[in-house]
Design a protein around this motif. Structure first.
Motif, short mmCIF file in Angstrom:
data_model
loop_
_atom_site.label_atom_id
_atom_site.label_comp_id
_atom_site.label_asym_id
_atom_site.label_seq_id
_atom_site.Cartn_x
_atom_site.Cartn_y
_atom_site.Cartn_z
N LEU A 6 0.83 -1.21 0.00
CA LEU A 6 0.00 0.00 0.00
C LEU A 6 0.86 1.26 0.00
N LEU A 7 1.91 1.24 0.82
CA LEU A 7 2.81 2.41 0.87
C LEU A 7 3.54 2.59 -0.45
N THR A 8 3.95 1.48 -1.08
CA THR A 8 4.62 1.55 -2.37
C THR A 8 3.67 2.07 -3.44
N LEU A 9 2.44 1.57 -3.42
CA LEU A 9 1.42 2.03 -4.37
C LEU A 9 1.18 3.53 -4.21
N LEU A 10 1.10 3.97 -2.98
CA LEU A 10 0.90 5.38 -2.71
C LEU A 10 2.05 6.22 -3.28
N GLN A 11 3.26 5.71 -3.11
CA GLN A 11 4.43 6.43 -3.60
C GLN A 11 4.44 6.48 -5.13
N ILE A 12 4.05 5.39 -5.78
CA ILE A 12 4.00 5.36 -7.25
C ILE A 12 2.99 6.39 -7.76
N LEU A 13 1.82 6.42 -7.14
CA LEU A 13 0.79 7.38 -7.55
C LEU A 13 1.26 8.82 -7.33
N LYS A 14 1.98 9.01 -6.23
CA LYS A 14 2.46 10.35 -5.90
C LYS A 14 3.48 10.84 -6.92
N ARG A 40 -6.94 -7.33 -9.83
CA ARG A 40 -7.98 -7.33 -8.78
C ARG A 40 -7.40 -6.83 -7.45
N SER A 41 -6.15 -7.23 -7.15
CA SER A 41 -5.51 -6.76 -5.91
C SER A 41 -5.30 -5.25 -5.95
N ILE A 42 -4.96 -4.72 -7.12
CA ILE A 42 -4.79 -3.26 -7.26
C ILE A 42 -6.11 -2.55 -6.96
N ASP A 92 -6.59 -2.53 -3.31
CA ASP A 92 -5.65 -1.63 -2.65
C ASP A 92 -6.06 -0.17 -2.84
N ILE A 93 -6.55 0.17 -4.03
CA ILE A 93 -7.02 1.53 -4.28
C ILE A 93 -8.18 1.86 -3.34
N ASP A 94 -9.12 0.93 -3.20
CA ASP A 94 -10.26 1.14 -2.29
C ASP A 94 -9.77 1.30 -0.85
N ASN A 147 -10.28 4.57 1.55
CA ASN A 147 -10.93 4.47 2.85
C ASN A 147 -10.06 5.07 3.96
N GLN A 148 -8.74 5.11 3.73
CA GLN A 148 -7.83 5.68 4.72
C GLN A 148 -7.60 7.17 4.50
N GLY A 149 -8.30 7.76 3.52
CA GLY A 149 -8.24 9.21 3.35
C GLY A 149 -7.50 9.71 2.13
N ALA A 150 -6.86 8.83 1.35
CA ALA A 150 -6.13 9.27 0.16
C ALA A 150 -7.13 9.68 -0.92
N GLU A 151 -6.93 10.86 -1.52
CA GLU A 151 -7.81 11.34 -2.58
C GLU A 151 -7.29 10.85 -3.92
N ILE A 152 -7.79 9.70 -4.32
CA ILE A 152 -7.36 9.08 -5.58
C ILE A 152 -8.50 9.19 -6.58
N THR A 153 -8.24 9.87 -7.68
CA THR A 153 -9.25 10.01 -8.73
C THR A 153 -9.05 8.93 -9.78
N GLY A 154 -10.09 8.75 -10.62
CA GLY A 154 -9.99 7.76 -11.70
C GLY A 154 -10.79 6.51 -11.40
N GLU A 155 -10.76 5.59 -12.34
CA GLU A 155 -11.51 4.34 -12.20
C GLU A 155 -10.91 3.28 -13.11
N ALA A 156 -11.43 2.07 -12.97
CA ALA A 156 -10.93 0.95 -13.77
C ALA A 156 -11.07 1.26 -15.26
N GLY A 157 -10.02 0.95 -16.04
CA GLY A 157 -10.04 1.17 -17.47
C GLY A 157 -9.54 2.53 -17.89
N ILE A 158 -9.49 3.46 -16.96
CA ILE A 158 -9.04 4.83 -17.26
C ILE A 158 -7.68 5.11 -16.64
N GLY A 159 -7.53 4.72 -15.40
CA GLY A 159 -6.28 4.98 -14.68
C GLY A 159 -6.55 5.74 -13.40
#
Length: 232
Positions: A7-15, A35-37, A40-42, A46-58
């Motif tokens: 999760l922390l690595t995913l957050l860093q990649i998005l950042k 499916r795991s991604i 993890d995004i959800d 839920n922990q407060g990260a503002e992640i925009t986008g959706e499946a198929g778009i990014g």
């Protein structure tokens, strides 16, 4: 890697990415299923990260107040939990709920001995008997402090005399039995202290403070901090 590390690595990649990145690309980087991604995004949302986008778009992480990965020793964790428990027991409703969410977020990303410290911590903060504070007034007051803007309020002093004031809010102090706002008062043309339970109405204005809040705070410390407070 553990899920927490992922999760922390995913957050860093998005950042680090200025543009949306697909779940497929993320799954390749992290070597997990798409499916795991999604899960993890959800979880991050839920922990407060503002992640925009959706499946198929990014997906893309919006800029905001987001702490980088941190580690705490046992005493630091105890200090954090004790402070958050004090807020949960003594602040207004919005801050109390924020303290509960903060505890949940910390609990979600620590493991092992650290999680044991969180769940079995025996340091407690008793409830202080503050005078009742209006939740909306407390919320608007913090907003004016964050935005460094003037505010308009109606205040009832110790002699039950009501007055309308334009103030420059500087800081809030949590005293033994009351919460106190330090501010420059345009009506009195000096620094004043106002008990939050005596504020009848409060509205943050669009007008910015004429000086930076840090400058006003430093002047208040030098001129007033060691002097008797008034308007109590």
């Amino acid at each position: 890697m553990t899920r927490t590390q992922r999760l922390l690595t995913l957050l860093q990649i998005l950042k680090e990415n200025r543009y949306p990145i697909t779940a497929e690309a993320l799954s390749t980087k992290l070597q997990v299923s798409i499916r795991s991604i999604y899960r993890d995004i959800d979880a991050l949302r839920n922990q407060g990260a503002e992640i925009t986008g959706e499946a198929g778009i990014g997906y893309q992480l919006k800029a905001g107040l987001l702490l980088p990965p941190l580690t705490f020793d046992e005493t630091e964790l105890e200090a954090l939990i004790l402070g958050l428990r004090w807020v949960k027991s003594n602040a207004d409703t919005e801050l109390k709920n924020s303290a509960l969410r903060a505890i949940s977020k910390i609990n979600a990303v620590v493991a092992g001995q650290a999680q044991k410290i969180l769940n079995q911590n025996t340091l407690f903060a008793p409830t202080t008997h503050f005078y009742e504070i209006n939740d909306e007034i407390a919320k608007d007051l913090r907003l004016s402090l964050r935005k460094e803007c003037k505010a308009q309020m109606i205040y009832m002093d110790g002699q039950n005399q009501s007055s309308e004031r334009i103030i420059w809010p500087i800081a809030i102090g949590y005293m033994k039995d009351s919460q106190v706002l330090a501010a420059w008062c345009e009506l009195r043309e000096s620094y004043r202290h106002f008990r939050l339970d005596r504020i009848q109405s409060y509205r943050a204005l669009e007008n910015k403070l004429p000086y930076p809040k840090n400058y006003l705070l430093e002047r208040w410390r030098k001129e007033v901090l060691c002097m008797p407070t008034d308007n109590f």
